[in-house]
Design a protein around this motif. Structure first.
Motif, PDB file in Angstrom:
ATOM      1  N   VAL A 139      -1.904  -1.514  19.660  1.00  6.89           N
ATOM      2  CA  VAL A 139      -2.792  -2.392  18.881  1.00  6.89           C
ATOM      3  C   VAL A 139      -2.052  -3.650  18.437  1.00  6.89           C
ATOM      4  N   SER A 140      -0.820  -3.493  17.956  1.00  8.70           N
ATOM      5  CA  SER A 140      -0.038  -4.652  17.514  1.00  8.70           C
ATOM      6  C   SER A 140       0.207  -5.634  18.656  1.00  8.70           C
ATOM      7  N   SER A 141       0.365  -5.110  19.870  1.00 10.57           N
ATOM      8  CA  SER A 141       0.634  -5.959  21.033  1.00 10.57           C
ATOM      9  C   SER A 141      -0.600  -6.738  21.480  1.00 10.57           C
ATOM     10  N   ASN A 142      -1.772  -6.150  21.290  1.00 11.53           N
ATOM     11  CA  ASN A 142      -3.006  -6.758  21.798  1.00 11.53           C
ATOM     12  C   ASN A 142      -3.917  -7.320  20.720  1.00 11.53           C
ATOM     13  N   CYS A 143      -3.636  -7.001  19.485  1.00 11.22           N
ATOM     14  CA  CYS A 143      -4.380  -7.555  18.346  1.00 11.22           C
ATOM     15  C   CYS A 143      -3.349  -8.006  17.309  1.00 11.22           C
ATOM     16  N   ALA A 144      -2.724  -9.134  17.578  1.00  8.51           N
ATOM     17  CA  ALA A 144      -1.586  -9.574  16.760  1.00  8.51           C
ATOM     18  C   ALA A 144      -1.941  -9.773  15.290  1.00  8.51           C
ATOM     19  N   ASP A 145      -3.194 -10.097  14.997  1.00  8.54           N
ATOM     20  CA  ASP A 145      -3.598 -10.344  13.612  1.00  8.54           C
ATOM     21  C   ASP A 145      -3.953  -9.071  12.859  1.00  8.54           C
ATOM     22  N   THR A 146      -4.009  -7.948  13.550  1.00  6.12           N
ATOM     23  CA  THR A 146      -4.357  -6.668  12.913  1.00  6.12           C
ATOM     24  C   THR A 146      -3.085  -5.940  12.489  1.00  6.12           C
ATOM     25  N   VAL A 147      -3.022  -5.568  11.217  1.00  5.43           N
ATOM     26  CA  VAL A 147      -1.848  -4.868  10.687  1.00  5.43           C
ATOM     27  C   VAL A 147      -2.002  -3.371  10.915  1.00  5.43           C
ATOM     28  N   CYS A 148      -0.959  -2.740  11.457  1.00  3.95           N
ATOM     29  CA  CYS A 148      -0.987  -1.297  11.731  1.00  3.95           C
ATOM     30  C   CYS A 148      -0.022  -0.567  10.806  1.00  3.95           C
ATOM     31  N   PHE A 149      -0.492   0.538  10.258  1.00  2.00           N
ATOM     32  CA  PHE A 149       0.348   1.404   9.438  1.00  2.00           C
ATOM     33  C   PHE A 149       0.530   2.728  10.172  1.00  2.00           C
ATOM     34  N   ASN A 150       1.746   3.004  10.564  1.00  4.84           N
ATOM     35  CA  ASN A 150       2.047   4.256  11.262  1.00  4.84           C
ATOM     36  C   ASN A 150       2.349   5.346  10.233  1.00  4.84           C
ATOM     37  N   LEU A 151       1.417   6.260  10.069  1.00 10.43           N
ATOM     38  CA  LEU A 151       1.563   7.330   9.080  1.00 10.43           C
ATOM     39  C   LEU A 151       2.697   8.280   9.459  1.00 10.43           C
ATOM     40  N   PRO A 152       3.318   8.928   8.470  1.00 11.50           N
ATOM     41  CA  PRO A 152       4.363   9.919   8.760  1.00 11.50           C
ATOM     42  C   PRO A 152       3.824  11.064   9.601  1.00 11.50           C
ATOM     43  N   GLY A 153       4.707  11.741  10.294  1.00 10.66           N
ATOM     44  CA  GLY A 153       4.309  12.847  11.162  1.00 10.66           C
ATOM     45  C   GLY A 153       3.868  14.084  10.412  1.00 10.66           C
ATOM     46  N   ARG A 154       4.186  14.172   9.123  1.00 11.83           N
ATOM     47  CA  ARG A 154       3.811  15.334   8.309  1.00 11.83           C
ATOM     48  C   ARG A 154       2.882  14.884   7.197  1.00 11.83           C
ATOM     49  N   SER A 155       1.739  15.546   7.086  1.00 14.86           N
ATOM     50  CA  SER A 155       0.718  15.104   6.133  1.00 14.86           C
ATOM     51  C   SER A 155       1.169  15.217   4.678  1.00 14.86           C
ATOM     52  N   GLU A 156       2.146  16.081   4.386  1.00 13.42           N
ATOM     53  CA  GLU A 156       2.608  16.196   3.002  1.00 13.42           C
ATOM     54  C   GLU A 156       3.318  14.927   2.531  1.00 13.42           C
ATOM     55  N   LEU A 157       3.672  14.049   3.488  1.00 15.38           N
ATOM     56  CA  LEU A 157       4.311  12.787   3.134  1.00 15.38           C
ATOM     57  C   LEU A 157       3.302  11.655   2.934  1.00 15.38           C
ATOM     58  N   PHE A 158       2.030  11.924   3.197  1.00 15.45           N
ATOM     59  CA  PHE A 158       1.007  10.888   3.078  1.00 15.45           C
ATOM     60  C   PHE A 158       0.929  10.282   1.675  1.00 15.45           C
ATOM     61  N   PRO A 159       0.901  11.103   0.602  1.00  9.69           N
ATOM     62  CA  PRO A 159       0.756  10.512  -0.742  1.00  9.69           C
ATOM     63  C   PRO A 159       1.838   9.481  -1.059  1.00  9.69           C
ATOM     64  N   GLU A 160       3.090   9.803  -0.761  1.00  5.81           N
ATOM     65  CA  GLU A 160       4.170   8.858  -1.023  1.00  5.81           C
ATOM     66  C   GLU A 160       4.000   7.596  -0.187  1.00  5.81           C
ATOM     67  N   PHE A 161       3.662   7.774   1.080  1.00  2.27           N
ATOM     68  CA  PHE A 161       3.474   6.643   1.993  1.00  2.27           C
ATOM     69  C   PHE A 161       2.379   5.714   1.485  1.00  2.27           C
ATOM     70  N   LEU A 162       1.232   6.287   1.130  1.00  2.00           N
ATOM     71  CA  LEU A 162       0.094   5.477   0.693  1.00  2.00           C
ATOM     72  C   LEU A 162       0.379   4.769  -0.624  1.00  2.00           C
ATOM     73  N   GLY A 163       1.284   5.341  -1.424  1.00  2.00           N
ATOM     74  CA  GLY A 163       1.638   4.719  -2.690  1.00  2.00           C
ATOM     75  C   GLY A 163       2.293   3.361  -2.517  1.00  2.00           C
ATOM     76  N   TYR A 164       2.868   3.112  -1.346  1.00  2.00           N
ATOM     77  CA  TYR A 164       3.514   1.836  -1.079  1.00  2.00           C
ATOM     78  C   TYR A 164       2.539   0.766  -0.583  1.00  2.00           C
ATOM     79  N   LEU A 165       1.309   1.160  -0.304  1.00  2.00           N
ATOM     80  CA  LEU A 165       0.346   0.192   0.237  1.00  2.00           C
ATOM     81  C   LEU A 165      -0.373  -0.548  -0.876  1.00  2.00           C
ATOM     82  N   TRP A 166       0.428  -1.074  -1.816  1.00  2.00           N
ATOM     83  CA  TRP A 166      -0.136  -1.793  -2.956  1.00  2.00           C
ATOM     84  C   TRP A 166      -0.849  -3.068  -2.534  1.00  2.00           C
TER      85      TRP A 166
END
Length: 222
Positions: A139-166
């Protein structure tokens, strides 16, 4: 490591390009190992919604209530996805919470471009949440204006990850934020009705005639 690298890159884009941050209106989200754990194509019995997935779903619902539009962008079969939404326990989001559903086997960048046409929005209005770094790269290669967030491989890390998306936080809801989902939903429905009407007009324009007659004994034998 890949997930945090993508996150750092995406946050930097949001932080130092304020106009882009303000223009984001649509959150596109993957399904398998993102909205839920497991692959729905292998049967809904193999799909679970763990605490991390549930946290993500609540986060997305909060963003919807804050004026963002939600869209599904997933390589799957539609029937499997709908069945998973209906039968999986602990789901927070419903299928109809999403303004649009791009569920097919084409590249996700193409689906996001189609979403842009459907909603009459530029590619800078979209972000993508996906667990697969390859999909984020595509997506980043073909839609340069679209921001991609690659989530962690383990769902238990989602809360911490999403906390940084201020960068996606909404400080104050405007009237446009409050009515955006309803406005776009109405427009999408209008487009579907218009498309269906065009098909019916096309069929009528063919001037097809159907003749019904009784089959003779000779024709039955043949």
């Amino acid at each position: 490591e890949h997930a945090y690298a993508y996150m750092a890159n995406a946050i930097t884009k949001l932080k130092y390009n304020d106009s882009k941050r303000q223009s984001i209106k649509v959150i596109c989200v993957d399904l398998d190992n993102t909205l839920w754990n497991g692959v729905c194509g292998e049967g809904s019995a193999n799909v679970t919604v763990e605490k991390g997935n549930q946290y993500l779903q609540k986060w997305l619902l909060n963003k919807k209530e804050s004026g963002y539009l939600l869209a599904i962008c997933s390589k799957n079969n539609l029937e499997d996805v709908i069945n998973t939404f209906k039968t999986t326990q602990n789901m927070v989001l419903k299928y109809d919470d999403f303004i649009s559903h791009k569920i097919n086997w084409v590249e996700k960048s193409q689906n996001i471009k189609e979403l842009g046409k459907e909603l009459n929005l530029g590619l800078k209005s979209f972000i993508l949440l996906d667990d697969n770094p390859s999909e984020c790269l595509e997506v980043s290669s073909n839609c340069a204006d679209t921001v991609c967030f690659n989530l962690p491989g383990r769902s238990e890390l989602f809360p911490e990850f999403l906390g940084y998306l201020w960068g996606l936080d909404t400080e104050k809801l405007t009237q446009a934020d409050k009515t955006r989902n309803q406005s776009y939903s109405t427009e999408v429905k209008r487009q579907k009705i218009a498309a269906q009407s065009n098909k019916q007009e096309f069929i009528r324009g063919l001037n097809l005639a159907v003749k019904v007659f009784q089959v003779s004994d000779v024709e039955k034998e043949n």
